[in-house]
Scaffold this motif. Structure first.
Motif, PDB file in Angstrom:
ATOM      1  N   SER A 195      -6.222  -1.568   3.127  1.00 42.19           N
ATOM      2  CA  SER A 195      -4.871  -1.046   2.941  1.00 42.19           C
ATOM      3  C   SER A 195      -4.951   0.477   2.901  1.00 42.19           C
ATOM      4  N   SER A 196      -4.192   1.135   3.776  1.00 44.96           N
ATOM      5  CA  SER A 196      -4.351   2.587   3.940  1.00 44.96           C
ATOM      6  C   SER A 196      -3.008   3.260   4.197  1.00 44.96           C
ATOM      7  N   GLY A 197      -2.966   4.550   3.886  1.00 49.24           N
ATOM      8  CA  GLY A 197      -1.782   5.347   4.161  1.00 49.24           C
ATOM      9  C   GLY A 197      -1.889   6.029   5.517  1.00 49.24           C
TER      10      GLY A 197
ATOM     11  N   THR B 199       4.878   8.938   5.034  1.00 49.98           N
ATOM     12  CA  THR B 199       3.661   8.139   4.872  1.00 49.98           C
ATOM     13  C   THR B 199       4.005   6.665   4.660  1.00 49.98           C
ATOM     14  N   TYR B 200       3.339   5.819   5.431  1.00 48.55           N
ATOM     15  CA  TYR B 200       3.507   4.370   5.340  1.00 48.55           C
ATOM     16  C   TYR B 200       2.192   3.754   4.882  1.00 48.55           C
ATOM     17  N   GLN B 201       2.262   2.914   3.871  1.00 47.03           N
ATOM     18  CA  GLN B 201       1.086   2.162   3.434  1.00 47.03           C
ATOM     19  C   GLN B 201       1.009   0.894   4.278  1.00 47.03           C
TER      20      GLN B 201
END
Length: 369
Positions: free
Chosen positions: A278-280, A254-256
């Protein structure tokens, strides 16, 4: 030369005239095969593939393969369309009804063992049935299997034994979906024979139909894989497929991300976060595939600088075109699909843009996990 003698690995008629054509065997080896009682003879190509993992290119004609499939419509048969879970839409033969006429057919979806462990098979099947219906297809049944791990094969074999009792069973599919591996697994579970049919990471291993006699007097028949230009496997080399195709169940990463950031999946995929909070974003690709995050404003420069080193595959030899993008604005949690590579789970109400070479394999579905 006897036209009755075929390579047990790829199904080609054995010949000693042209090394560039399928079924080639040196004259001395062919003469020995013709005078031997051993029916398990491999052509030179299959021998080197099995023992040295070397591929010897031969002249192939996709039209011949399609003609062979067309002949199924004239026979009484049960047809098994084997597809790749990681490239379902592009490995699904959407025109299969034209090939098989009124014969019954089922979908067997391979490589389920490599999907994330927390995924639900019922959810996967629902999506696949929807995709099949969207293509005008209504398979009698869908099986999720692993040819490599022999997962769920007992249920498939029981179905084939019942439905194929009075007819031949044809296995069809595009290249590199694991069709021959699946048949080998079925044979192995019913006998002491192992890996009768030649298999490898190289697309197009089976070159002609291979008939395997069954105890009921009918045959289980492996057919050559259809080359599909929209399928990534038909463009990459065997060595590149070793990097792209997962060997173990996919693990999430998972990348933010903030808008204006980009993820590269080697040179086979690019994912731009265009708009939203801003989201995962969770990436599911093979562990050996290079993943890189950068600013979108620097993405083009980074790609041009590293497309021949960090962002391999693909290579120049693969003859794939430039990256082409498609914008997605999902209204629910969704998977952005990079056919043959993996997928990125994306939250609802964001705008993203995904790229692949020539746009091959791009798609979207409701998130499966």
């Amino acid at each position: 030369m006897s036209e009755e003698l075929r390579c047990i690995g790829c199904g080609s008629i054995l010949q000693d005239q042209d090394p560039k054509k399928s079924g080639y065997l040196p004259t001395s080896a062919l003469k020995k095969a013709l005078t031997s009682d051993d029916n398990e003879v491999y052509c030179q190509r299959c021998f080197r593939l099995r023992h040295y993992n070397e591929i010897m290119p031969v002249e192939e004609n996709n039209d011949d393969f399609l003609a062979l499939l067309n002949s199924i419509s004239q026979k009484k048969a049960l047809v098994v369309n084997v597809v790749d879970l990681f490239d379902f839409s592009n490995s699904l033969i959407s025109s299969i009804k034209r090939f098989i006429g009124g014969n019954e057919y089922i979908l067997v979806v391979n490589k389920v063992d490599l999907f994330p462990k927390n995924s639900k098979e019922s959810k996967i099947k629902d999506w696949m049935r929807q995709e099949a219906n969207r293509n005008g297809l209504k398979p009698e049944k869908i099986f999720l299997v692993s040819a490599a791990k022999k997962k769920n094969l007992a249920d498939l074999m029981a179905f084939l034994a019942k439905k194929g009792e009075k007819k031949d069973i044809y296995f069809v599919g595009t290249t590199n979906v694991g069709k021959s591996t699946l048949i080998n697994a079925i044979i192995n579970m019913n006998s002491d024979l192992k890996d009768v049919i030649t298999t490898s990471k190289f697309p197009g291993t089976t070159l002609d139909e291979i008939k395997i006699p069954l105890s009921n007097g009918h045959y289980l028949i492996d057919t050559p894989g259809i080359l599909n230009a929209n399928q990534l496997a038909s463009h990459l080399s065997g060595k590149e497929l070793e990097v792209v195709e997962p060997k173990k169940p996919l693990k999430p990463a998972t990348y933010q991300l903030l808008p204006g950031q980009t993820i590269f999946l080697a040179g086979l995929g690019r994912f731009d976060y265009v708009d939203g909070p801003s989201s995962g974003f969770t990436i599911y690709v093979a562990r050996d595939l290079y993943v890189h995050r950068t600013k979108t404003e620097n993405a083009d420069t980074f790609y041009e600088k590293h497309k021949d080193d960090l962002l391999l595959p693909p290579s120049k030899d693969d003859c794939l075109g430039p990256l082409k993008g498609q914008t997605f604005s999902p209204k629910e949690k969704s998977d952005i699909l990079f056919g043959g590579v993996g997928f990125i789970t994306t939250p609802a109400n964001v705008v993203v843009k995904a790229y692949t070479p020539e746009g091959i394999g791009l798609g979207i579905r409701r998130a499966l996990i």
